[in-house]
Design a protein around this motif. Structure first.
Motif, PDB file in Angstrom:
ATOM      1  N   PRO A  69      -4.224  21.319  -5.137  1.00 54.25           N
ATOM      2  CA  PRO A  69      -4.722  20.515  -4.017  1.00 54.25           C
ATOM      3  C   PRO A  69      -5.635  19.375  -4.470  1.00 54.25           C
ATOM      4  O   PRO A  69      -6.508  19.567  -5.322  1.00 54.25           O
ATOM      5  CB  PRO A  69      -5.503  21.530  -3.176  1.00 54.25           C
ATOM      6  N   PHE A  70      -5.378  18.192  -3.909  1.00 54.01           N
ATOM      7  CA  PHE A  70      -6.220  17.012  -4.107  1.00 54.01           C
ATOM      8  C   PHE A  70      -6.277  16.533  -5.558  1.00 54.01           C
ATOM      9  O   PHE A  70      -7.158  15.756  -5.912  1.00 54.01           O
ATOM     10  CB  PHE A  70      -7.651  17.278  -3.609  1.00 54.01           C
ATOM     11  N   THR A  71      -5.351  16.962  -6.380  1.00 52.06           N
ATOM     12  CA  THR A  71      -5.389  16.606  -7.803  1.00 52.06           C
ATOM     13  C   THR A  71      -4.387  15.497  -8.104  1.00 52.06           C
ATOM     14  O   THR A  71      -3.179  15.689  -7.948  1.00 52.06           O
ATOM     15  CB  THR A  71      -5.095  17.841  -8.674  1.00 52.06           C
ATOM     16  N   GLY A  72      -4.918  14.353  -8.509  1.00 55.47           N
ATOM     17  CA  GLY A  72      -4.060  13.251  -8.902  1.00 55.47           C
ATOM     18  C   GLY A  72      -4.016  12.094  -7.925  1.00 55.47           C
ATOM     19  O   GLY A  72      -3.273  11.141  -8.144  1.00 55.47           O
ATOM     20  N   ASP A  73      -4.834  12.137  -6.863  1.00 55.25           N
ATOM     21  CA  ASP A  73      -4.872  11.003  -5.944  1.00 55.25           C
ATOM     22  C   ASP A  73      -6.325  10.647  -5.628  1.00 55.25           C
ATOM     23  O   ASP A  73      -7.267  11.337  -6.036  1.00 55.25           O
ATOM     24  CB  ASP A  73      -4.074  11.272  -4.663  1.00 55.25           C
ATOM     25  N   TYR A  74      -6.510   9.561  -4.882  1.00 53.22           N
ATOM     26  CA  TYR A  74      -7.861   9.057  -4.625  1.00 53.22           C
ATOM     27  C   TYR A  74      -8.712  10.063  -3.868  1.00 53.22           C
ATOM     28  O   TYR A  74      -9.912  10.208  -4.158  1.00 53.22           O
ATOM     29  CB  TYR A  74      -7.787   7.749  -3.837  1.00 53.22           C
ATOM     30  N   ALA A  75      -8.128  10.761  -2.906  1.00 47.96           N
ATOM     31  CA  ALA A  75      -8.900  11.731  -2.128  1.00 47.96           C
ATOM     32  C   ALA A  75      -9.520  12.781  -3.043  1.00 47.96           C
ATOM     33  O   ALA A  75     -10.651  13.235  -2.825  1.00 47.96           O
ATOM     34  CB  ALA A  75      -8.012  12.394  -1.077  1.00 47.96           C
ATOM     35  N   GLY A  76      -8.796  13.167  -4.066  1.00 47.71           N
ATOM     36  CA  GLY A  76      -9.315  14.148  -5.011  1.00 47.71           C
ATOM     37  C   GLY A  76     -10.483  13.605  -5.820  1.00 47.71           C
ATOM     38  O   GLY A  76     -11.433  14.344  -6.130  1.00 47.71           O
ATOM     39  N   ASP A  77     -10.444  12.315  -6.158  1.00 43.77           N
ATOM     40  CA  ASP A  77     -11.563  11.730  -6.900  1.00 43.77           C
ATOM     41  C   ASP A  77     -12.859  11.912  -6.130  1.00 43.77           C
ATOM     42  O   ASP A  77     -13.883  12.326  -6.687  1.00 43.77           O
ATOM     43  CB  ASP A  77     -11.316  10.233  -7.144  1.00 43.77           C
ATOM     44  N   LEU A  78     -12.836  11.611  -4.838  1.00 42.81           N
ATOM     45  CA  LEU A  78     -14.033  11.725  -4.016  1.00 42.81           C
ATOM     46  C   LEU A  78     -14.415  13.182  -3.787  1.00 42.81           C
ATOM     47  O   LEU A  78     -15.587  13.556  -3.891  1.00 42.81           O
ATOM     48  CB  LEU A  78     -13.804  11.019  -2.677  1.00 42.81           C
ATOM     49  N   CYS A 190     -11.152  12.586   3.329  1.00 43.38           N
ATOM     50  CA  CYS A 190     -11.605  11.746   2.212  1.00 43.38           C
ATOM     51  C   CYS A 190     -10.459  10.912   1.638  1.00 43.38           C
ATOM     52  O   CYS A 190     -10.292  10.816   0.411  1.00 43.38           O
ATOM     53  CB  CYS A 190     -12.245  12.606   1.131  1.00 43.38           C
ATOM     54  N   SER A 191      -9.683  10.312   2.495  1.00 44.58           N
ATOM     55  CA  SER A 191      -8.534   9.505   2.079  1.00 44.58           C
ATOM     56  C   SER A 191      -8.980   8.106   1.657  1.00 44.58           C
ATOM     57  O   SER A 191     -10.060   7.627   2.018  1.00 44.58           O
ATOM     58  CB  SER A 191      -7.535   9.377   3.236  1.00 44.58           C
ATOM     59  N   ARG A 192      -8.130   7.454   0.907  1.00 46.43           N
ATOM     60  CA  ARG A 192      -8.419   6.083   0.502  1.00 46.43           C
ATOM     61  C   ARG A 192      -8.575   5.179   1.728  1.00 46.43           C
ATOM     62  O   ARG A 192      -9.463   4.312   1.767  1.00 46.43           O
ATOM     63  CB  ARG A 192      -7.308   5.545  -0.409  1.00 46.43           C
ATOM     64  N   TYR A 193      -7.720   5.376   2.737  1.00 43.00           N
ATOM     65  CA  TYR A 193      -7.804   4.544   3.934  1.00 43.00           C
ATOM     66  C   TYR A 193      -9.172   4.666   4.593  1.00 43.00           C
ATOM     67  O   TYR A 193      -9.798   3.665   4.951  1.00 43.00           O
ATOM     68  CB  TYR A 193      -6.701   4.942   4.927  1.00 43.00           C
ATOM     69  N   ASN A 194      -9.643   5.901   4.765  1.00 47.04           N
ATOM     70  CA  ASN A 194     -10.927   6.102   5.448  1.00 47.04           C
ATOM     71  C   ASN A 194     -12.091   5.523   4.653  1.00 47.04           C
ATOM     72  O   ASN A 194     -13.050   5.007   5.234  1.00 47.04           O
ATOM     73  CB  ASN A 194     -11.162   7.589   5.710  1.00 47.04           C
ATOM     74  N   THR A 195     -12.025   5.612   3.332  1.00 44.45           N
ATOM     75  CA  THR A 195     -13.119   5.074   2.531  1.00 44.45           C
ATOM     76  C   THR A 195     -13.028   3.552   2.424  1.00 44.45           C
ATOM     77  O   THR A 195     -14.053   2.868   2.456  1.00 44.45           O
ATOM     78  CB  THR A 195     -13.150   5.712   1.143  1.00 44.45           C
ATOM     79  N   ASN A 196     -11.810   3.027   2.306  1.00 44.45           N
ATOM     80  CA  ASN A 196     -11.660   1.576   2.216  1.00 44.45           C
ATOM     81  C   ASN A 196     -12.087   0.881   3.499  1.00 44.45           C
ATOM     82  O   ASN A 196     -12.595  -0.249   3.468  1.00 44.45           O
ATOM     83  CB  ASN A 196     -10.209   1.199   1.891  1.00 44.45           C
ATOM     84  N   THR A 197     -11.872   1.516   4.638  1.00 41.21           N
ATOM     85  CA  THR A 197     -12.249   0.906   5.917  1.00 41.21           C
ATOM     86  C   THR A 197     -13.702   1.178   6.282  1.00 41.21           C
ATOM     87  O   THR A 197     -14.190   0.644   7.281  1.00 41.21           O
ATOM     88  CB  THR A 197     -11.353   1.442   7.051  1.00 41.21           C
ATOM     89  N   GLY A 198     -14.396   1.983   5.493  1.00 33.53           N
ATOM     90  CA  GLY A 198     -15.782   2.293   5.794  1.00 33.53           C
ATOM     91  C   GLY A 198     -15.972   3.375   6.825  1.00 33.53           C
ATOM     92  O   GLY A 198     -17.110   3.690   7.202  1.00 33.53           O
TER      93      GLY A 198
END
Length: 220
Positions: A69-78, A190-198
């Motif tokens: 789970p969450f390994t290898g994508d942006y959501a996992g980084d966060l 914690c998706s890239r979309y949610n973090t990129n949009t603030g």
């Protein structure tokens, strides 16, 4: 490739056929990327955890590829950065299933185990996977706090624990007392979309973990 689940006996079979649309996508991925995991993704973490993280579903280039789970994508980084900051992991996250990372006091269980198209499972697919999700929550008697990563996971936890949906509206940072004595803490995914949009900042995400830790320390 074989991956041991921390919750044996609770996972769907690798060739689970409950959801035709998800099976079709799985077969497409198997043909296109035969070296990927391309199967229901098992839970990951500490079977004696006090904290469960309820995710949505595997991402195509993340968990569906790596099998964790969450390994290898942006959501996992966060997510894994937050887990490390709050002392809930051991080792360094390197976006690989063989990076040696372990969780301590936390476990990740997705509400949907297979990759859905556009990361959007249909209601029937969520319902088809609910028995596995319920089985996993039941196999975690030491879990006192559940963090829902997104609205779909929030609803899945409420349904799994018999809570009334109308009485527990989703809101980032909200805390809900569940019928089984546990507490649910809501977070935007914690998706890239949610973090990129603030919509979700690292500090907002950290606050969710502070809330979870406070509940744990209070012994509620």
């Amino acid at each position: 490739m074989e991956i041991d689940s921390p919750l044996p006996g609770t996972e769907p079979p690798r060739d689970c056929s409950r959801c035709p649309r998800l099976v079709a996508l799985r077969q497409e991925c198997q043909a296109e990327h035969p070296d990927w995991w391309n199967a229901p993704v098992p839970a990951f973490g500490d079977p004696d955890a006090w904290l469960a993280l309820a995710g949505l579903a595997p991402g195509k280039h993340g968990a569906n590829r790596t099998g964790r789970p969450f390994t290898g994508d942006y959501a996992g980084d966060l997510l894994f950065r937050a887990l490390a900051a709050f002392g809930l992991s051991r080792g360094d996250y390197d976006a690989r299933i063989d990076d040696g990372l372990t969780l301590d006091g936390a476990i990740i269980v997705n509400s949907v185990k297979c990759l859905p198209p556009q990361n959007k499972p249909a209601p029937a697919e969520i319902a088809n996977c609910r028995p596995f999700f319920e089985r996993q929550l039941a196999a975690l008697p030491k879990v006192r706090v559940i963090v829902a990563l997104g609205r779909i996971a929030h609803v899945a936890v409420l349904r799994a624990t018999g809570a009334r949906l109308a009485a527990h509206p989703f809101a980032h940072g909200a805390v809900h007392a569940l019928p089984d004595g546990r507490h649910l803490v809501d977070s935007y995914h914690c998706s890239r979309y949610n973090t990129n949009t603030g919509r979700l900042t690292p500090e907002m995400f950290a606050d969710v973990f502070r809330t979870a830790l406070a509940l744990h320390e209070e012994g509620v």
